[in-house]
Design a protein around this motif. Structure first.
Motif, short mmCIF file in Angstrom:
data_model
loop_
_atom_site.label_atom_id
_atom_site.label_comp_id
_atom_site.label_asym_id
_atom_site.label_seq_id
_atom_site.Cartn_x
_atom_site.Cartn_y
_atom_site.Cartn_z
N GLU A 84 59.56 37.84 -43.44
CA GLU A 84 59.17 38.58 -44.64
C GLU A 84 60.36 38.63 -45.62
OE1 GLU A 84 56.24 39.82 -45.43
OE2 GLU A 84 55.16 40.08 -43.54
N SER A 85 60.11 39.18 -46.80
CA SER A 85 61.17 39.29 -47.82
C SER A 85 62.24 40.30 -47.38
CB SER A 85 60.57 39.74 -49.15
OG SER A 85 60.15 41.09 -49.05
N LYS A 86 63.39 40.15 -47.98
CA LYS A 86 64.52 41.05 -47.70
C LYS A 86 64.10 42.51 -47.87
CE LYS A 86 69.23 41.88 -49.42
NZ LYS A 86 69.28 43.10 -50.20
N ASP A 87 63.38 42.82 -48.94
CA ASP A 87 62.97 44.20 -49.22
C ASP A 87 62.06 44.75 -48.13
OD1 ASP A 87 64.44 44.18 -51.56
OD2 ASP A 87 62.74 43.64 -52.82
N LYS A 88 61.10 43.93 -47.67
CA LYS A 88 60.19 44.38 -46.61
C LYS A 88 60.93 44.61 -45.30
CE LYS A 88 55.64 42.88 -47.97
NZ LYS A 88 54.44 42.13 -47.62
N LEU A 89 61.87 43.71 -44.99
CA LEU A 89 62.66 43.86 -43.77
C LEU A 89 63.48 45.15 -43.81
CD1 LEU A 89 63.96 40.20 -43.22
CD2 LEU A 89 62.19 41.38 -41.91
N GLU A 90 64.13 45.40 -44.94
CA GLU A 90 64.95 46.60 -45.07
C GLU A 90 64.10 47.87 -45.02
OE1 GLU A 90 67.18 45.89 -48.64
OE2 GLU A 90 68.71 44.71 -47.57
N GLU A 91 62.95 47.84 -45.68
CA GLU A 91 62.03 48.99 -45.66
C GLU A 91 61.59 49.29 -44.23
OE1 GLU A 91 57.53 49.92 -47.19
OE2 GLU A 91 58.76 48.61 -48.43
N TYR A 92 61.23 48.26 -43.48
CA TYR A 92 60.81 48.43 -42.09
C TYR A 92 61.95 49.01 -41.25
CZ TYR A 92 59.20 47.34 -37.39
OH TYR A 92 58.84 47.43 -36.06
N PHE A 93 63.16 48.45 -41.43
CA PHE A 93 64.30 48.88 -40.62
C PHE A 93 64.69 50.33 -40.92
CE2 PHE A 93 68.40 47.94 -38.42
CZ PHE A 93 67.85 47.38 -37.28
N PHE A 94 64.51 50.76 -42.17
CA PHE A 94 64.76 52.17 -42.50
C PHE A 94 63.81 53.08 -41.73
CE2 PHE A 94 67.29 51.29 -46.44
CZ PHE A 94 68.35 52.14 -46.12
N GLY A 95 62.58 52.59 -41.48
CA GLY A 95 61.62 53.36 -40.69
C GLY A 95 62.03 53.46 -39.23
N VAL A 96 62.79 52.48 -38.77
CA VAL A 96 63.25 52.46 -37.38
C VAL A 96 64.57 53.20 -37.24
CG1 VAL A 96 64.06 50.94 -35.53
CG2 VAL A 96 62.09 50.27 -36.89
N LEU A 97 65.51 52.90 -38.12
CA LEU A 97 66.86 53.46 -38.06
C LEU A 97 67.23 53.94 -39.46
CD1 LEU A 97 68.86 53.54 -35.65
CD2 LEU A 97 69.92 51.50 -36.59
N PRO A 98 66.81 55.17 -39.82
CA PRO A 98 66.95 55.66 -41.20
C PRO A 98 68.37 55.65 -41.76
CG PRO A 98 65.66 57.18 -39.87
CD PRO A 98 66.21 56.15 -38.94
N ASP A 99 69.39 55.78 -40.90
CA ASP A 99 70.75 55.85 -41.43
C ASP A 99 71.56 54.58 -41.17
OD1 ASP A 99 70.87 56.27 -38.69
OD2 ASP A 99 72.51 57.73 -38.82
N TYR A 100 70.86 53.43 -41.03
CA TYR A 100 71.64 52.20 -40.81
C TYR A 100 72.45 51.90 -42.07
CZ TYR A 100 68.95 48.71 -43.52
OH TYR A 100 68.39 47.96 -44.53
N ASP A 101 73.60 51.27 -41.87
CA ASP A 101 74.54 50.98 -42.95
C ASP A 101 74.12 49.72 -43.70
OD1 ASP A 101 76.69 50.47 -44.61
OD2 ASP A 101 78.20 50.98 -43.09
N GLU A 102 73.55 49.90 -44.89
CA GLU A 102 73.05 48.77 -45.69
C GLU A 102 74.14 47.78 -46.07
OE1 GLU A 102 70.13 49.92 -48.90
OE2 GLU A 102 70.92 51.89 -48.32
N ASP A 103 75.39 48.26 -46.17
CA ASP A 103 76.49 47.39 -46.58
C ASP A 103 76.96 46.49 -45.45
OD1 ASP A 103 76.48 48.53 -49.12
OD2 ASP A 103 77.91 50.09 -48.54
N ARG A 104 76.73 46.90 -44.21
CA ARG A 104 77.23 46.13 -43.07
C ARG A 104 76.13 45.48 -42.23
NH1 ARG A 104 81.44 50.49 -40.81
NH2 ARG A 104 81.56 49.09 -39.04
N VAL A 105 74.89 45.89 -42.44
CA VAL A 105 73.76 45.28 -41.72
C VAL A 105 72.95 44.49 -42.75
CG1 VAL A 105 71.71 45.69 -40.32
CG2 VAL A 105 73.70 47.19 -40.06
N TYR A 106 72.97 43.18 -42.62
CA TYR A 106 72.32 42.30 -43.59
C TYR A 106 70.88 42.02 -43.19
CZ TYR A 106 77.21 41.56 -44.76
OH TYR A 106 78.52 41.75 -45.10
N ALA A 107 70.10 41.50 -44.15
CA ALA A 107 68.71 41.14 -43.88
C ALA A 107 68.64 40.11 -42.74
CB ALA A 107 68.05 40.59 -45.14
N SER A 108 69.61 39.22 -42.68
CA SER A 108 69.63 38.23 -41.59
C SER A 108 69.80 38.89 -40.23
CB SER A 108 70.74 37.20 -41.82
OG SER A 108 72.00 37.83 -41.87
N ASP A 109 70.56 40.00 -40.17
CA ASP A 109 70.73 40.75 -38.92
C ASP A 109 69.41 41.41 -38.53
OD1 ASP A 109 73.49 40.16 -38.96
OD2 ASP A 109 73.91 41.95 -40.16
#
Length: 141
Positions: A84-109
């Motif tokens: 999926e797109s970067k935005d969808k991946l990040e949105e999903y991951f926020f639902g799993v881990l709300p305080d993940y570090d966006e600067d250090r965890v990339y869409a590829s991760d």
């Protein structure tokens, strides 16, 4: 088998199960096609139990992230595909881990974590998370 025997090998798709050690490295079996490979010590290998995801306050072990995904998906495959797109991946991951570090965890991760989760789920290996937890609790008693 625990996550300590599940490996990610740089340059090779999917995950691998550690079969045995050899003098010059080890033998691993692909979870995708069951082919066995001889891996030398020069390869970049990561053990899943040693991987963690950065949050704003701490590093969360990958097995904890897998548990949260499993809870969110009721043990099924992820509702968001890893491609999926970067935005969808990040949105999903926020639902799993709300305080993940966006600067250090990339869409590829995130993509890789979802692929690994889906692969473990497909091979009924997510139960390893509970088994590891039980073993850990028994050791503490």
């Amino acid at each position: 088998m625990s996550l300590e025997k599940v490996l990610s090998i740089s340059g090779k798709p999917g995950l691998f199960k550690l079969i045995t050690q050899t003098r010059g490295g080890f033998v691993a079996e692909s979870l995708i096609d069951k082919k066995r490979l001889s891996i030398g010590i020069q390869n970049n290998v990561s053990v899943l139990s040693e991987i963690a995801i950065y949050t704003l306050t701490e590093e969360v072990p990958l097995k904890e992230v897998f548990k949260k995904i499993k809870e969110k998906e009721n043990g099924a495959q992820t509702s968001v595909r890893p491609k999926e797109s970067k935005d969808k991946l990040e949105e999903y991951f926020f639902g799993v881990l709300p305080d993940y570090d966006e600067d250090r965890v990339y869409a590829s991760d995130i993509k890789k974590v979802l692929q690994w989760y889906n692969l473990l789920q497909k091979h009924d290996m997510l139960d390893l998370l509970e088994e590891q937890e039980k073993e850990h609790l028994n050791e503490e008693e």
